[in-house]
Design an enzyme around this catalytic site. Structure first.
Site, PDB file in Angstrom:
ATOM      1  CG  ASP A 163      -6.204  -3.918  -3.799  1.00  0.00           C
ATOM      2  OD1 ASP A 163      -7.032  -3.021  -3.577  1.00  0.00           O
ATOM      3  OD2 ASP A 163      -5.004  -3.837  -3.489  1.00  0.00           O
ATOM      4  CG  HIS A 223      -5.565  -2.434  -0.064  1.00  0.00           C
ATOM      5  ND1 HIS A 223      -4.584  -2.466  -1.033  1.00  0.00           N
ATOM      6  CD2 HIS A 223      -5.095  -1.621   0.930  1.00  0.00           C
ATOM      7  CE1 HIS A 223      -3.571  -1.685  -0.659  1.00  0.00           C
ATOM      8  NE2 HIS A 223      -3.858  -1.188   0.530  1.00  0.00           N
ATOM      9  CB  SER A 254      -0.932  -0.044   1.220  1.00  0.00           C
ATOM     10  OG  SER A 254      -1.954   0.906   1.141  1.00  0.00           O
TER      11      SER A 254
END
Length: 403
Positions: free
Chosen positions: A350, A383, A182
């Protein structure tokens, strides 16, 4: 190389780095910021795992996501009031052992993806943080009070410059790899562009070269929830006995939902009611299990995280755009000087950092004849997969680092 991984891999080794104490270092010089100012003093919180080689050439820097900190592996000597172990069903996964455990413990340790029998792993709390590194809740030397919203607006590039300055003080000039998921993956990419001749490899996971507009929009909603809370007080709520916990809780709910997928929510909660066999006709009490879950996420998050840090870090994440920053709008131009080998890992479900972003980045790197591998793992958790699918990422990372 590009792969689509939908078969189970062997479980990661269970080696542990043991109990780890967070360390602190004060940078000796002011840090120049993208906004045009300087910041000083700066204290950096960091942890290390493994043994530094005599040649100091076995260092891997792991960078954390928005809500993380320096404590990436092992058990902390001073565990937080609420666990920093994020990820869907984290409590179930850790079976009650998560308190004090590092946020990427499944990836760092003997025999794991970042093998501490081979590598010296460094993890620091990012600039602007609230977990030991200087940020909005730190004391402003000009006033003697916390910075609050007087803290300068920072970027991912500023965070990386602070990491570079920390490593300088530790006597580490070159990195075998920079890795993170991320926002941590964005830092890895920034390292490759800004300090390309000092990094051998980067491993951005569930990340992107620029957040898609939908992600920018969700971040804006989360920030507005905080700043519209009267208890935010223009960012100067420290010491007043009031903090924007309500707005911060909403921001956490919004953010957490973006980390999941529709499939994972449906599998875990469906439309099951929380407290009764039928609806109770209440406006404010949670009726559904998913509502109660979000309240739990909000309540635990505000105990360990600072609202201003959320604002600053979220803004930096939204600003990040390699093409705009370094390529005049052209991604291939932005990565032209990257020399690090690149491993990109994305996840099929995601939607916040979709595989398309990693594919765009891989295409741009190949256009400049850069060495890049891309894997898309089929997994249903959204995610959060980068925190949950550790066993399936491990062989990819081990093989990449071995090459």
């Amino acid at each position: 190389m590009m792969g689509n991984m939908n078969t189970p891999a062997p479980k990661a080794a269970a080696g542990s780095v043991g109990t780890v104490e967070t360390q602190f270092l004060d940078l000796p010089r002011p840090l120049r910021l993208d906004c045009g100012g300087e910041l000083y003093p700066i204290r950096m919180a960091y942890e290390t795992y493994g043994t530094l080689s005599p040649a100091r050439d076995n260092v891997i820097l792991v960078c954390h996501a928005l809500s993380g900190d320096a404590h990436a592996a092992g058990f902390s000597t001073a565990p937080a009031a609420a666990s920093t172990r994020d990820g869907f069903r984290a409590d179930e996964r850790d079976a009650g052992s998560g308190r004090g455990l590092g946020w990427w413990d499944g990836m760092i340790g003997p025999g794991k993806a970042f093998d501490t029998d081979q590598f010296f792993v460094v993890s620091s709390n990012l600039l602007g943080g609230c977990r030991g590194t200087t940020g909005p809740s730190s004391t402003n030397p000009a006033t003697g009070r916390p910075y609050g919203s007087d803290f300068p607006v920072i970027t991912v590039a500023d965070m990386v410059r602070a990491e570079r300055a920390l490593l300088n003080e530790l006597g580490i000039m070159r990195l075998a790899a920079v890795a993170g998921g991320s926002l941590g993956g964005m830092q890895a990419l920034e390292w490759a562009v800004q300090y390309g001749d000092q990094v051998d490899a980067i491993i951005p996971i569930a990340s992107t070269h620029a957040l898609h507009p939908q992600g920018v929009a969700w971040n804006a909603i989360a920030r507005n929830a905080i700043t519209d809370d009267p208890d935010w007080q223009g960012g100067h709520y420290y010491g007043t006995g009031r903090a924007p916990n309500a707005g911060m809780g909403v921001a956490r709910m919004v953010g957490h939902i973006t980390y999941l997928s529709a499939t994972s929510l449906d599998d875990k909660f469906g439309r099951r009611l929380q407290f009764a066999d039928d609806i109770r006709y209440r406006l404010t009490d949670p009726e559904f299990e998913v509502e109660s879950y979000l309240r739990y996420q909000a309540d635990t998050f505000v105990k360990r995280f600072d609202a201003n840090t959320y604002l600053y870090t979220s803004r930096a994440l939204s600003y990040f755009d390699l093409a705009r920053q370094y390529g005049g709008g052209q991604l291939a131009q932005a990565v032209r000087n990257v020399s690090a080998r690149t491993l990109l890992i994305a996840f099929s479900s995601d939607w916040l950092y979709p595989p398309a972003g990693s594919e765009e980045l891989a295409t741009a790197l190949r256009a400049s004849n850069k060495e890049v591998e891309l894997y898309v793992i089929e997994a249903p958790y959204g995610h959060d997969c980068f925190l949950l699918e550790e066993a399936r990422q491990t062989p990819m990372i081990q093989q990449f680092l071995a090459r």
